[in-house]
Design a protein around this motif. Structure first.
Motif, PDB file in Angstrom:
ATOM      1  N   ILE A 152       0.844  -1.192   0.000  1.00  0.00           N
ATOM      2  CA  ILE A 152       0.000   0.000   0.000  1.00  0.00           C
ATOM      3  C   ILE A 152       0.882   1.245   0.000  1.00  0.00           C
ATOM      4  O   ILE A 152       1.707   1.438   0.901  1.00  0.00           O
ATOM      5  CB  ILE A 152      -0.927   0.020   1.226  1.00  0.00           C
ATOM      6  N   LEU A 191      -4.664   3.663  -4.557  1.00  0.00           N
ATOM      7  CA  LEU A 191      -5.808   4.158  -3.791  1.00  0.00           C
ATOM      8  C   LEU A 191      -6.601   5.189  -4.592  1.00  0.00           C
ATOM      9  O   LEU A 191      -6.032   5.900  -5.433  1.00  0.00           O
ATOM     10  CB  LEU A 191      -5.325   4.790  -2.482  1.00  0.00           C
ATOM     11  N   HIS A 244      -5.381   8.739  -6.191  1.00  0.00           N
ATOM     12  CA  HIS A 244      -3.924   8.757  -6.175  1.00  0.00           C
ATOM     13  C   HIS A 244      -3.353   8.302  -7.522  1.00  0.00           C
ATOM     14  O   HIS A 244      -4.079   8.082  -8.478  1.00  0.00           O
ATOM     15  CB  HIS A 244      -3.408   7.863  -5.051  1.00  0.00           C
ATOM     16  N   THR A 266     -12.115  12.381  -2.767  1.00  0.00           N
ATOM     17  CA  THR A 266     -11.884  11.111  -2.079  1.00  0.00           C
ATOM     18  C   THR A 266     -11.742  11.323  -0.572  1.00  0.00           C
ATOM     19  O   THR A 266     -11.396  12.403  -0.115  1.00  0.00           O
ATOM     20  CB  THR A 266     -10.625  10.410  -2.612  1.00  0.00           C
ATOM     21  N   GLU A 312     -12.815   5.944   2.121  1.00  0.00           N
ATOM     22  CA  GLU A 312     -12.708   5.287   0.816  1.00  0.00           C
ATOM     23  C   GLU A 312     -11.351   4.609   0.661  1.00  0.00           C
ATOM     24  O   GLU A 312     -11.255   3.501   0.115  1.00  0.00           O
ATOM     25  CB  GLU A 312     -12.903   6.306  -0.306  1.00  0.00           C
ATOM     26  N   TRP A 313     -10.284   5.263   1.119  1.00  0.00           N
ATOM     27  CA  TRP A 313      -8.944   4.684   1.004  1.00  0.00           C
ATOM     28  C   TRP A 313      -8.844   3.390   1.803  1.00  0.00           C
ATOM     29  O   TRP A 313      -8.321   2.387   1.327  1.00  0.00           O
ATOM     30  CB  TRP A 313      -7.880   5.681   1.473  1.00  0.00           C
ATOM     31  N   ILE A 314      -9.374   3.422   3.019  1.00  0.00           N
ATOM     32  CA  ILE A 314      -9.327   2.226   3.861  1.00  0.00           C
ATOM     33  C   ILE A 314     -10.203   1.121   3.283  1.00  0.00           C
ATOM     34  O   ILE A 314      -9.801  -0.046   3.213  1.00  0.00           O
ATOM     35  CB  ILE A 314      -9.751   2.565   5.307  1.00  0.00           C
ATOM     36  N   PHE A 330     -11.044   0.647   0.207  1.00  0.00           N
ATOM     37  CA  PHE A 330     -10.405   0.131  -1.007  1.00  0.00           C
ATOM     38  C   PHE A 330      -9.316  -0.878  -0.644  1.00  0.00           C
ATOM     39  O   PHE A 330      -9.214  -1.953  -1.248  1.00  0.00           O
ATOM     40  CB  PHE A 330      -9.815   1.295  -1.805  1.00  0.00           C
ATOM     41  N   ALA A 331      -8.499  -0.541   0.367  1.00  0.00           N
ATOM     42  CA  ALA A 331      -7.438  -1.453   0.805  1.00  0.00           C
ATOM     43  C   ALA A 331      -8.034  -2.748   1.356  1.00  0.00           C
ATOM     44  O   ALA A 331      -7.506  -3.846   1.119  1.00  0.00           O
ATOM     45  CB  ALA A 331      -6.569  -0.777   1.860  1.00  0.00           C
ATOM     46  N   GLU A 389      -9.052  -4.956  -1.541  1.00  0.00           N
ATOM     47  CA  GLU A 389      -7.881  -5.560  -2.190  1.00  0.00           C
ATOM     48  C   GLU A 389      -7.337  -6.707  -1.355  1.00  0.00           C
ATOM     49  O   GLU A 389      -6.909  -7.740  -1.891  1.00  0.00           O
ATOM     50  CB  GLU A 389      -6.801  -4.493  -2.405  1.00  0.00           C
ATOM     51  N   GLY A 429       0.335   4.649   3.853  1.00  0.00           N
ATOM     52  CA  GLY A 429       0.005   3.244   3.617  1.00  0.00           C
ATOM     53  C   GLY A 429       0.400   2.353   4.781  1.00  0.00           C
ATOM     54  O   GLY A 429      -0.192   1.298   4.991  1.00  0.00           O
ATOM     55  N   ILE A 434      -2.507   2.490   7.123  1.00  0.00           N
ATOM     56  CA  ILE A 434      -3.588   1.646   6.605  1.00  0.00           C
ATOM     57  C   ILE A 434      -3.231   0.175   6.787  1.00  0.00           C
ATOM     58  O   ILE A 434      -4.085  -0.648   7.162  1.00  0.00           O
ATOM     59  CB  ILE A 434      -3.870   1.974   5.131  1.00  0.00           C
TER      60      ILE A 434
END
Length: 237
Positions: free
Chosen positions: A9, A39, A42, A51, A55-57, A59-60, A63, A82, A85
């Motif tokens: 990440i 992300l 990005h 964003t 949303e970033w968390i 998305f991770a 994945e 990252g 996260i």
């Protein structure tokens, strides 16, 4: 032996390029499935106005779940934001091992930034400005990073740092001592707060924030691969 996977990440305002050298190393030296997602908002062209941290968390998380469709065991590596996260994922999901690179638990090393700016002015004076990689990289980020996005990043730090004691899996923490973004003391800060006794601290004397591009990156990558490959983890300081 089941299939192993590794999720890498990247950091705030960054992209896969920040961790790609390590991803390539792992692909060349292991048979693991290596995933390097980008992300939302990005990448090489930033679009961070809409964003959010959530949303970033999320998305991770997706994945990570996707890797488990193909893997029996998953490692998570996080760079800068990252890293925060990645720590969050390690707390909330059955991740096997965690690697934290230049983790943004503390932010902005003003002394090193002053040194970098001084070097920048020297380059201006000698008309080498266009050759200064630091200038081009951060100029673009400064222009394309809205204040709102910075607040979203800080939400992740504020929510995750107090939870570091809940990380109970083997953890590898690496930091460049020349880091101009995250203070080098952040590595010890994280090391002292991580809940597991199975943890290793790696300090690079020559690396700046982009530790995967440091002069000693090959040595670092070897240490990470060895750490992740070990079946037992002696306590290390």
């Amino acid at each position: 032996m089941g299939q192993k996977g590794c999720l890498l990440i990247h950091g705030f305002t960054g992209g896969a390029y920040e961790v790609n050298p390590l991803a390539r190393y792992l692909r060349e030296h292991t048979d693991w499935i290596v995933s390097v997602p980008v992300l939302p908002g990005h990448g090489r062209k930033l679009n961070l106005r809409e964003t959010t941290a959530a949303e970033w968390i999320s998305f991770a998380e997706e994945e990570l779940k996707r890797l488990w469709l193909y893997c029996d065991e998953v490692f998570v590596i996080g760079f800068s934001m990252g890293g925060l996260i990645a720590a969050y994922l390690a707390i909330h999901y059955p991740v096997s091992k965690l690697v934290l690179l230049s983790t943004a638990a503390l932010y902005v090393n003003t002394k090193q930034i002053a040194k970098d700016i001084n070097m920048l002015f020297k380059d201006v004076w000698s008309k080498k400005l266009n050759e200064n990689e630091w200038f081009g990289h951060y100029k673009y980020k400064l222009i394309h990073t809205p204040v709102r996005a910075m607040r979203e990043f800080r939400k992740i730090a504020k929510a995750t740092v107090p939870l570091l004691s809940q990380v109970t899996i083997p953890t590898f923490i690496a930091q460049g001592e020349m880091d101009g973004i995250v203070p080098p003391r952040a590595a010890r800060f994280v090391y002292d707060r991580i809940g597991t006794y199975e943890k290793k601290l790696y300090l690079s004397k020559t690396s700046k924030h982009l530790i995967c591009y440091g002069a000693d990156s090959e040595a670092l990558f070897g240490e990470i691969a060895f750490f992740l490959s070990q079946t037992e983890h002696p306590d290390e300081g």
